[in-house]
Write a protein that holds these residues in place. Structure first.
Motif, PDB file in Angstrom:
ATOM      1  N   LYS A   1       0.799  -1.396  -0.031  1.00 32.60           N
ATOM      2  CA  LYS A   1       0.035  -0.112  -0.063  1.00 32.60           C
ATOM      3  C   LYS A   1       0.924   1.307  -0.001  1.00 32.60           C
ATOM      4  O   LYS A   1       0.488   2.305  -0.704  1.00 32.60           O
ATOM      5  N   SER A   2       1.819   1.307   0.682  1.00 27.71           N
ATOM      6  CA  SER A   2       2.855   2.349   0.988  1.00 27.71           C
ATOM      7  C   SER A   2       3.572   2.700  -0.212  1.00 27.71           C
ATOM      8  O   SER A   2       3.766   3.876  -0.792  1.00 27.71           O
ATOM      9  N   ALA A   3       4.165   1.610  -1.070  1.00 27.84           N
ATOM     10  CA  ALA A   3       4.816   1.826  -2.164  1.00 27.84           C
ATOM     11  C   ALA A   3       4.013   2.332  -3.291  1.00 27.84           C
ATOM     12  O   ALA A   3       4.506   2.988  -4.179  1.00 27.84           O
ATOM     13  N   LEU A   4       2.770   1.457  -3.550  1.00 25.57           N
ATOM     14  CA  LEU A   4       1.973   1.951  -4.683  1.00 25.57           C
ATOM     15  C   LEU A   4       1.515   3.492  -4.483  1.00 25.57           C
ATOM     16  O   LEU A   4       1.337   4.210  -5.435  1.00 25.57           O
ATOM     17  N   TYR A   5       1.126   3.922  -3.163  1.00 19.82           N
ATOM     18  CA  TYR A   5       0.947   5.236  -2.822  1.00 19.82           C
ATOM     19  C   TYR A   5       1.777   6.263  -3.548  1.00 19.82           C
ATOM     20  O   TYR A   5       1.931   7.128  -4.266  1.00 19.82           O
ATOM     21  N   LYS A   6       3.250   5.867  -3.102  1.00 22.54           N
ATOM     22  CA  LYS A   6       4.372   6.772  -3.395  1.00 22.54           C
ATOM     23  C   LYS A   6       4.452   6.944  -5.098  1.00 22.54           C
ATOM     24  O   LYS A   6       4.822   7.801  -5.613  1.00 22.54           O
ATOM     25  N   CYS A   7       4.312   5.475  -5.624  1.00 18.02           N
ATOM     26  CA  CYS A   7       4.346   5.604  -7.172  1.00 18.02           C
ATOM     27  C   CYS A   7       3.256   6.505  -7.994  1.00 18.02           C
ATOM     28  O   CYS A   7       3.456   7.035  -8.742  1.00 18.02           O
ATOM     29  N   ASN A   8       1.980   6.257  -7.055  1.00 13.65           N
ATOM     30  CA  ASN A   8       1.055   7.082  -7.945  1.00 13.65           C
ATOM     31  C   ASN A   8       1.250   8.565  -7.556  1.00 13.65           C
ATOM     32  O   ASN A   8       1.123   9.364  -8.607  1.00 13.65           O
ATOM     33  N   MET A   9       1.801   8.875  -6.636  1.00 15.95           N
ATOM     34  CA  MET A   9       2.071  10.397  -6.362  1.00 15.95           C
ATOM     35  C   MET A   9       2.899  10.909  -7.283  1.00 15.95           C
ATOM     36  O   MET A   9       3.151  12.124  -7.665  1.00 15.95           O
ATOM     37  N   ALA A  10       4.029  10.087  -7.477  1.00 18.77           N
ATOM     38  CA  ALA A  10       5.205  10.446  -8.615  1.00 18.77           C
ATOM     39  C   ALA A  10       4.645  10.385  -9.885  1.00 18.77           C
ATOM     40  O   ALA A  10       5.541  10.856 -10.857  1.00 18.77           O
ATOM     41  N   GLY A  11       3.554   9.816 -10.120  1.00 19.55           N
ATOM     42  CA  GLY A  11       3.110   9.845 -11.658  1.00 19.55           C
ATOM     43  C   GLY A  11       3.845   8.558 -12.371  1.00 19.55           C
ATOM     44  O   GLY A  11       4.163   8.761 -13.639  1.00 19.55           O
ATOM     45  N   LYS A  12       4.378   7.654 -11.489  1.00 20.21           N
ATOM     46  CA  LYS A  12       5.031   6.599 -12.197  1.00 20.21           C
ATOM     47  C   LYS A  12       4.517   5.244 -12.077  1.00 20.21           C
ATOM     48  O   LYS A  12       3.988   4.842 -11.034  1.00 20.21           O
ATOM     49  N   PRO A  13       4.239   4.568 -13.209  1.00 19.74           N
ATOM     50  CA  PRO A  13       3.559   3.290 -13.255  1.00 19.74           C
ATOM     51  C   PRO A  13       4.145   2.185 -12.236  1.00 19.74           C
ATOM     52  O   PRO A  13       5.461   2.204 -12.011  1.00 19.74           O
ATOM     53  N   SER A  14       3.082   1.515 -11.645  1.00 24.95           N
ATOM     54  CA  SER A  14       3.700   0.416 -10.617  1.00 24.95           C
ATOM     55  C   SER A  14       2.920  -0.959 -11.076  1.00 24.95           C
ATOM     56  O   SER A  14       2.030  -0.837 -11.608  1.00 24.95           O
ATOM     57  N   VAL A  15       3.777  -2.030 -11.005  1.00 23.77           N
ATOM     58  CA  VAL A  15       3.146  -3.139 -11.190  1.00 23.77           C
ATOM     59  C   VAL A  15       3.241  -4.071 -10.203  1.00 23.77           C
ATOM     60  O   VAL A  15       4.498  -4.342  -9.488  1.00 23.77           O
ATOM     61  N   LEU A  16       2.216  -4.916 -10.150  1.00 22.43           N
ATOM     62  CA  LEU A  16       2.417  -5.999  -8.930  1.00 22.43           C
ATOM     63  C   LEU A  16       2.268  -7.241  -9.453  1.00 22.43           C
ATOM     64  O   LEU A  16       1.635  -7.795 -10.250  1.00 22.43           O
ATOM     65  N   THR A  17       3.124  -8.368  -8.635  1.00 23.70           N
ATOM     66  CA  THR A  17       3.405  -9.581  -9.307  1.00 23.70           C
ATOM     67  C   THR A  17       2.612 -10.630  -8.309  1.00 23.70           C
ATOM     68  O   THR A  17       2.154 -10.110  -7.144  1.00 23.70           O
ATOM     69  N   ARG A  18       2.570 -11.999  -8.443  1.00 23.33           N
ATOM     70  CA  ARG A  18       2.080 -13.107  -7.859  1.00 23.33           C
ATOM     71  C   ARG A  18       0.675 -12.538  -7.222  1.00 23.33           C
ATOM     72  O   ARG A  18       0.492 -12.741  -5.842  1.00 23.33           O
ATOM     73  N   VAL A  19      -0.299 -12.719  -8.010  1.00 19.12           N
ATOM     74  CA  VAL A  19      -1.590 -12.540  -7.548  1.00 19.12           C
ATOM     75  C   VAL A  19      -2.406 -13.696  -7.681  1.00 19.12           C
ATOM     76  O   VAL A  19      -3.618 -14.030  -6.830  1.00 19.12           O
ATOM     77  N   VAL A  20      -2.622 -14.494  -8.694  1.00 21.06           N
ATOM     78  CA  VAL A  20      -3.354 -15.701  -8.962  1.00 21.06           C
ATOM     79  C   VAL A  20      -2.364 -17.004  -9.036  1.00 21.06           C
ATOM     80  O   VAL A  20      -2.508 -17.801 -10.182  1.00 21.06           O
ATOM     81  N   ASP A  21      -1.632 -17.370  -8.342  1.00 16.30           N
ATOM     82  CA  ASP A  21      -0.603 -18.500  -8.197  1.00 16.30           C
ATOM     83  C   ASP A  21      -1.384 -19.656  -8.602  1.00 16.30           C
ATOM     84  O   ASP A  21      -1.074 -20.780  -9.562  1.00 16.30           O
TER      85      ASP A  21
END
Length: 545
Positions: free
Chosen positions: A315-335
């Motif tokens: 949550k904290s990392a995605l928030y920082k990416c959003n505010m910086a306007g830089k795309p964020s990608v998340l892995t390992r969701v439907v193993d």
């Protein structure tokens, strides 16, 4: 000590983001009737993008075409396994699929990086029994067995001590008791590390990933093998994204960018820093400043961090990416979809929370690489993302972002936020943005409008002193990883700041594209953001029959 520093950093990040968690970004009240209605098919399955890893189960033209139609917009090529020739064959199939489906798709090269591996030359299955001992050795002349595992790193013994934990698994540690093993260091003898096996497992294949929890590994982030692959395969195929595995410091990104800058067209390649361990987490802020985007590798992070802290970092990392306007990608969701047609309830909720937390894209690894249902996985993840987007509280997100940016805003940021505000107020069906570099369109997407942003990329004429060429293809494909952004490559004869007549011509092309996609209808309102002379303007148009 490193973990304590990270946890303190997480607490600090949480203070900034506490009121911005995914749960507080829900649109309230949620209308259960609308949720239970089936989703309508759309040219854009979801605003959130899907990165698919191509491999044995997803490399034919037929399967790749189906993946593109299901919603894959970025194809990932993982060079931690197989050779460039194999990946080139897959890429040629991707090109054929793109032509047949008329779907744009970007290419991501994923490096090996500072990854430790167990080398199993015989490829025979290795059975490891709980409470037995196994020796990790840098002597690669040894045959892998249940008593000894040769590794590709000479310095492991220097970094380990009694009680440290090591994980070994196929592809990546999965947590499955049958394909991954947890080891505890019993003693260090010379260059060998003697470990006690904590769970029974069977390892099959030629290479296994080895992860030492919370230990600094003195391997380069960009290995010689990585550099060779990038300078040959990467240059030949003009890769759009470089996934920089095991990014631990901002200097890792700077060195990678310097290397790319000497490789012609790859100077335009976007670098996504892959955060995989505590060391990268500790230097997250500096890495974010240098990188073009972030990949949160939750598989390895889930090993390095206590399990109860993983969501906190997300949550904290995605928030920082959003505010910086830089795309964020998340892995390992439907193993579980690697072997099953349907995700678990927890996985479905995890995907939705990733969207609510602000992720731009979901990266599918083993699920599409070697999974039995690559197309169905992409389709299912897209449907979950689309449902989560319906209840995303855009109004609260917009106000939070404007407050974070502060005043005075830059001219471009002001135009971008105004375009989104106007589109929401007039209930526009789409936002159309004319751009050359792609920056203006990405800034609009930063404010997470509820409608698609059609990014009309207008090529620029450039020269290397030997020949003339047009830019624009990189910028268009690089939009394919940004949430809500959908690119169109315009006719290069019309510059972005050209005459009114030529702009109207390009606008008609964009409107026709939107109509064909089913996102624009008669009498809809459309917000257009474009450059006129030295000024950027936002205008609202209402379509006729």
């Amino acid at each position: 000590m490193l973990l304590i520093a990270v946890l303190n950093s997480l607490k600090s990040m949480a203070t900034q983001a506490r009121m911005h968690s995914g749960h507080l970004l829900l649109e309230e009240p949620i209308r259960m009737v609308s949720i239970l209605k089936p989703s309508k098919a759309s040219f854009f399955p979801a605003m959130t993008k899907i990165v698919g890893t191509l491999g044995p189960k997803s490399r034919s033209v037929e399967i790749i075409s189906a993946c593109l139609n299901a919603g894959m917009s970025v194809a990932r090529f993982d060079f931690s396994w197989c050779d460039p020739e194999y990946h080139q064959e897959t890429l040629e199939n991707l090109k054929t699929a793109i032509k047949s489906t008329k779907k744009l798709c970007a290419v991501m090269l994923d490096t090996v990086g500072a990854e430790m591996q167990v080398v199993n030359k015989s490829e025979k299955s290795i059975s490891l029994q709980a409470d037995a001992q196994v020796v990790l050795t840098p002597d690669r002349g040894q045959e892998a067995s249940s008593q000894i595992l040769p590794i590709n790193y000479d310095g492991l013994a220097k970094s380990m001590k009694k009680g440290d934990t090591i994980f070994v698994g196929q592809y990546l540690f999965t947590g499955s008791e049958t394909t991954s093993v947890w080891l505890e260091v019993s003693e260090v003898t010379g260059q060998d590390v003697v470990c006690t096996i904590k769970n029974s497992a069977t390892l099959a294949g030629s290479l296994f990933t080895l992860h030492a929890s919370q230990v600094h590994i003195d391997l380069p982030t960009l290995s010689d093998k990585d550099k060779e692959v990038i300078s040959t395969w990467g240059v030949k195929n003009k890769i759009d994204f470089l996934s920089l595995s095991y990014t631990r410091h901002a200097e890792d990104v700077r060195q990678a960018r310097e290397f790319l800058s000497k490789l012609g067209d790859l100077s335009q390649t976007h670098i996504f820093a892959k955060i995989e361990n505590v060391e990268g987490l500790t230097h997250f802020d500096e890495i974010l400043q240098e990188a073009d985007g972030i990949i949160l590798s939750r598989g390895n992070l889930g090993i390095d961090l206590p399990p109860e802290k993983v969501f906190f970092f997300q949550k904290s990392a995605l928030y920082k990416c959003n505010m910086a306007g830089k795309p964020s990608v998340l892995t390992r969701v439907v193993d579980s979809m690697t072997d099953n047609l349907r995700p678990t309830r927890a996985e479905a909720t995890d995907v939705a929370n990733a969207v609510l937390d602000g992720s731009d894209a979901i990266l599918l690894g083993a699920e599409t690489l070697r999974g039995l249902y690559p197309v169905e996985t992409i389709s299912t993840v897209g449907k979950i993302c689309a449902e989560a987007e319906k209840v995303f509280n855009q109004d609260r997100y917009f106000k939070r972002t404007v407050k974070y940016v502060g005043e005075p805003m830059s001219h471009l940021e002001s135009i971008a936020s105004s375009a989104v505000r106007a589109a929401i107020k007039v209930k526009a069906s789409v936002i159309i943005c004319f751009t050359s570099s792609g920056r203006a369109a990405r800034l609009i997407a930063k404010y997470r409008p509820t409608m698609p942003v059609l990014s009309v990329v207008i090529p620029r004429l450039k020269t290397n002193q030997l020949k003339w060429s047009f830019s624009g293809a990189f910028e268009a494909r690089q939009s394919l990883i940004v949430r809500g952004l959908f690119p169109i490559l315009a006719d290069p004869r019309h510059p972005a700041e050209s005459t009114s007549a030529s702009n109207e011509s390009i606008l008609k092309v964009a409107l026709d594209h939107g109509k064909a996609a089913g996102v624009i209808k008669s009498h809809d309102r459309v917000v257009v953001c474009q450059k006129v002379g030295d000024s950027a303007v936002v205008k609202i148009i209402e379509l006729e029959d």
